[in-house]
Enzyme design. Structure first.
Site, PDB file in Angstrom:
ATOM      1  N   ARG A   1      72.300  -4.983  86.052  1.00  0.00           N
ATOM      2  CA  ARG A   1      72.964  -4.729  84.767  1.00  0.00           C
ATOM      3  C   ARG A   1      72.329  -5.494  83.612  1.00  0.00           C
ATOM      4  O   ARG A   1      72.289  -4.999  82.487  1.00  0.00           O
ATOM      5  CB  ARG A   1      74.453  -5.052  84.858  1.00  0.00           C
ATOM      6  CG  ARG A   1      75.223  -4.121  85.794  1.00  0.00           C
ATOM      7  CD  ARG A   1      76.733  -4.321  85.678  1.00  0.00           C
ATOM      8  NE  ARG A   1      77.204  -3.901  84.377  1.00  0.00           N
ATOM      9  CZ  ARG A   1      77.532  -4.723  83.401  1.00  0.00           C
ATOM     10  NH1 ARG A   1      77.433  -6.047  83.552  1.00  0.00           N
ATOM     11  NH2 ARG A   1      77.957  -4.256  82.242  1.00  0.00           N
TER      12      ARG A   1
ATOM     13  N   TYR B   1      71.389  -2.844  80.986  1.00  0.00           N
ATOM     14  CA  TYR B   1      72.312  -2.765  79.841  1.00  0.00           C
ATOM     15  C   TYR B   1      72.223  -3.958  78.902  1.00  0.00           C
ATOM     16  O   TYR B   1      73.044  -4.067  77.998  1.00  0.00           O
ATOM     17  CB  TYR B   1      73.763  -2.700  80.331  1.00  0.00           C
ATOM     18  CG  TYR B   1      74.107  -1.583  81.272  1.00  0.00           C
ATOM     19  CD1 TYR B   1      73.604  -0.296  81.101  1.00  0.00           C
ATOM     20  CD2 TYR B   1      74.970  -1.804  82.335  1.00  0.00           C
ATOM     21  CE1 TYR B   1      73.947   0.714  81.970  1.00  0.00           C
ATOM     22  CE2 TYR B   1      75.314  -0.785  83.216  1.00  0.00           C
ATOM     23  CZ  TYR B   1      74.791   0.474  83.022  1.00  0.00           C
ATOM     24  OH  TYR B   1      75.138   1.480  83.881  1.00  0.00           O
TER      25      TYR B   1
ATOM     26  N   GLU C   1      92.023   5.444  84.171  1.00  0.00           N
ATOM     27  CA  GLU C   1      91.148   5.194  85.308  1.00  0.00           C
ATOM     28  C   GLU C   1      90.466   3.830  85.221  1.00  0.00           C
ATOM     29  O   GLU C   1      89.252   3.732  85.043  1.00  0.00           O
ATOM     30  CB  GLU C   1      90.085   6.292  85.378  1.00  0.00           C
ATOM     31  CG  GLU C   1      90.656   7.693  85.502  1.00  0.00           C
ATOM     32  CD  GLU C   1      89.641   8.778  85.198  1.00  0.00           C
ATOM     33  OE1 GLU C   1      89.905   9.942  85.525  1.00  0.00           O
ATOM     34  OE2 GLU C   1      88.573   8.463  84.615  1.00  0.00           O
ATOM     35  N   PRO C   2      91.207   2.733  85.348  1.00  0.00           N
ATOM     36  CA  PRO C   2      90.559   1.419  85.353  1.00  0.00           C
ATOM     37  C   PRO C   2      89.707   1.232  86.605  1.00  0.00           C
ATOM     38  O   PRO C   2      90.118   1.589  87.709  1.00  0.00           O
ATOM     39  CB  PRO C   2      91.740   0.443  85.332  1.00  0.00           C
ATOM     40  CG  PRO C   2      92.869   1.210  85.953  1.00  0.00           C
ATOM     41  CD  PRO C   2      92.658   2.639  85.546  1.00  0.00           C
ATOM     42  N   GLY C   3      88.517   0.707  86.433  1.00  0.00           N
ATOM     43  CA  GLY C   3      87.645   0.401  87.557  1.00  0.00           C
ATOM     44  C   GLY C   3      87.103  -1.003  87.427  1.00  0.00           C
ATOM     45  O   GLY C   3      87.464  -1.911  88.178  1.00  0.00           O
TER      46      GLY C   3
ATOM     47  N   CYS D   1      59.311  -8.369  91.459  1.00  0.00           N
ATOM     48  CA  CYS D   1      58.063  -8.320  90.681  1.00  0.00           C
ATOM     49  C   CYS D   1      58.280  -7.661  89.329  1.00  0.00           C
ATOM     50  O   CYS D   1      57.663  -6.631  89.003  1.00  0.00           O
ATOM     51  CB  CYS D   1      56.978  -7.590  91.477  1.00  0.00           C
ATOM     52  SG  CYS D   1      56.480  -8.510  92.949  1.00  0.00           S
TER      53      CYS D   1
END
EC number: 4.1.1.20
Length: 470
Positions: free
Chosen positions: A367, A371, A323-325, A398
């Site tokens: 991200r 992450y 399942e490459p995304g 902010c």
């Protein structure tokens, strides 16, 4: 970086060790930009023959710009290389992981390139169905699917539902019984693999929300329960170890454990489990720190892992699924921003950091904040011969953590009104976009053969206020 009480981002080392000084700060680094991204004679970045200035004039900023042919080519590459590698075994099914980024146009692209589609919410399922996608090639994921979502999936004829817990077995079975259908399912199992990635995108260790544990024996019990269910057909097992993974070691451990469970399951129910899905999570190049494997390398290594594991277990080789995304959507896209405020901030020891504020930020790319992800950037509206300096690209929200690019070189004369492009933003950027600070979500456009198509229009203030009933 030197320690700082507010965290590593606030240390006073200006240049991270991994970031090389550029020989040409205007250069498009190979691997960071889509196949059809170039600079024209005026120094402007172009995507498939359309300049970023033209895109800004027509659609404003921030805007996600997708190189359509690059996206399609990556989908074909995964399809073709994995089909070749697994042809000597029992074959392979390739599906696009739509959580990376989904729109009706993307669903059509994926279908036309011969891939299936994974969805993990009623909304993603609705988008896929709106395009007329073959429901039998849809796979429905999720750790907490509602009865309404399951009903929609079963009524639509979704090919497989991935069951994520023991209690979900009964819920899916009851809905299928009530509708008089037999539903094909996979069991998502937890292999106990610690993927070498960020904690929040590592999904196969025991202490997290996804899957049914192999180690505790619950996964084998789930196999027995599904086999006994009146309206369910168990096709096989599903495993996903995480995301942004650069080697196949984790896949090897997971494959051995999942295939060993498949053998136990075969012995328990008296028939083989014909399908094993090992997920996706293949890493991409966000900065020069990253050296991802090619689709061909991944396919060959994973086929060898499965073949060797089945031989060692004396197990019939099942049909595999992947399942490459991110690896399809991520590198095909750049986000275009307009530069606003610039600040030279004293760090001490005679050093300054240039903060370059853009007209987006964590509302269109969270991200970096979520992450600790790294991104690159480029001055894309012009070239410059001015000495480069390290900058930090920050948003307009902010939050002091509203950072898009932590460290990258830009020309020292970057100024208000310039356009800056951030590459590899096709995965999990628009998908995670928010209205934080009541920001408006950006437009998404695709470019092919010198023509721009608006895929998702920019939100307006009217959109923002329409649901506010106060």
């Amino acid at each position: 970086m030197r320690a700082h009480e507010a965290g590593a981002l606030h240390g006073n080392d200006l240049v991270p060790q991994w970031l090389p000084y550029p020989s040409d700060v205007n250069h498009l680094i190979e691997g960071l930009w889509s196949a059809n991204t170039t600079r024209n004679a005026r120094g402007e970045v172009e995507v498939a023959g359309v300049s970023v200035r033209e895109i800004k004039e027509r659609f404003g900023t921030p805007t996600f710009v997708i190189d359509e042919e690059d996206f399609r080519q990556r989908a074909r590459l995964f399809r073709d290389t994995f089909e070749r590698a697994f042809a000597p075994l029992a074959g392979v099914d390739m599906s696009y992981a739509s959580k990376a980024f989904l729109s009706t146009a993307v669903a059509r692209w994926v279908r036309s390139e011969g891939l299936g589609l994974d969805v993990c919410s009623g909304g993603e399922l609705a988008i896929a169905l709106r395009t007329g996608s073959d429901a039998t090639r849809l796979t429905f994921h999720g750790n907490n699917k509602s009865d309404a979502e399951l009903s929609l999936a079963i009524e639509a004829g979704v090919g497989r539902i991935v069951i994520d817990s023991l209690e979900e077995i009964d819920r899916v079975n009851d809905i299928a019984v009530a509708r008089g259908v037999r539903q094909r399912v996979l069991l998502r199992v937890t292999s106990g693999v610690e993927a070498h990635t960020h904690e929040f995108i590592s999904t196969a260790h025991e202490d997290q929300k996804f899957g049914i544990s192999i180690a505790t024996g619950e996964a084998l019990e789930a196999i027995r329960r599904v086999e006994a269910a009146k309206a369910l057909t168990l096709d096989g097992l599903h495993s996903h170890i995480g995301s942004q993974i650069f080697d196949t070691n984790g896949f090897e451990v997971a494959a051995r454990r999942v295939l060993a469970l498949a053998k136990e399951g075969r012995d328990a129910i008296g028939r083989p489990l014909t399908h094993i899905v090992l997920g996706g999570g293949f890493g991409v190049m966000y900065t020069t720190q990253n050296t991802p494997r090619t689709a061909g390398q991944l396919a060959e290594q994973l086929a060898a892992i499965v073949d060797n594991s089945c031989r060692a277990l004396d197990l019939e080789v099942p049909r595999l699924g992947f399942e490459p995304g991110r690896a399809i959507a991520g590198p095909s896209t750049q986000t275009l921003y307009t530069v606003g405020t610039l600040k030279d901030v004293e760090l001490g020891a005679g050093q300054k950091r240039l903060y370059v504020s853009i007209d987006g930020g964590m509302s269109d790319n969270i991200r970096t904040t979520l992450y600790d992800a790294d991104y690159s950037c480029l001055l894309s509206s012009r070239t410059s011969a001015v000495e480069p300096r390290v900058v930090r690209i920050v948003g307009k929200h902010c939050e002091s953590g509203d950072i898009v690019v932590k460290d990258e070189y830009l020309p020292g004369d970057v100024k208000r009104g310039d356009l800056v492009s951030v590459p590899v933003t096709g995965a999990y950027c628009y998908a995670l976009a928010s209205n934080y600070n009541s920001a408006l979500k950006p437009a998404v456009v695709s470019v092919k053969d010198g023509r721009v198509t608006e895929m998702i229009r920019r939100e307006t203030l009217e959109d923002l206020l329409a649901r506010d009933l106060g």
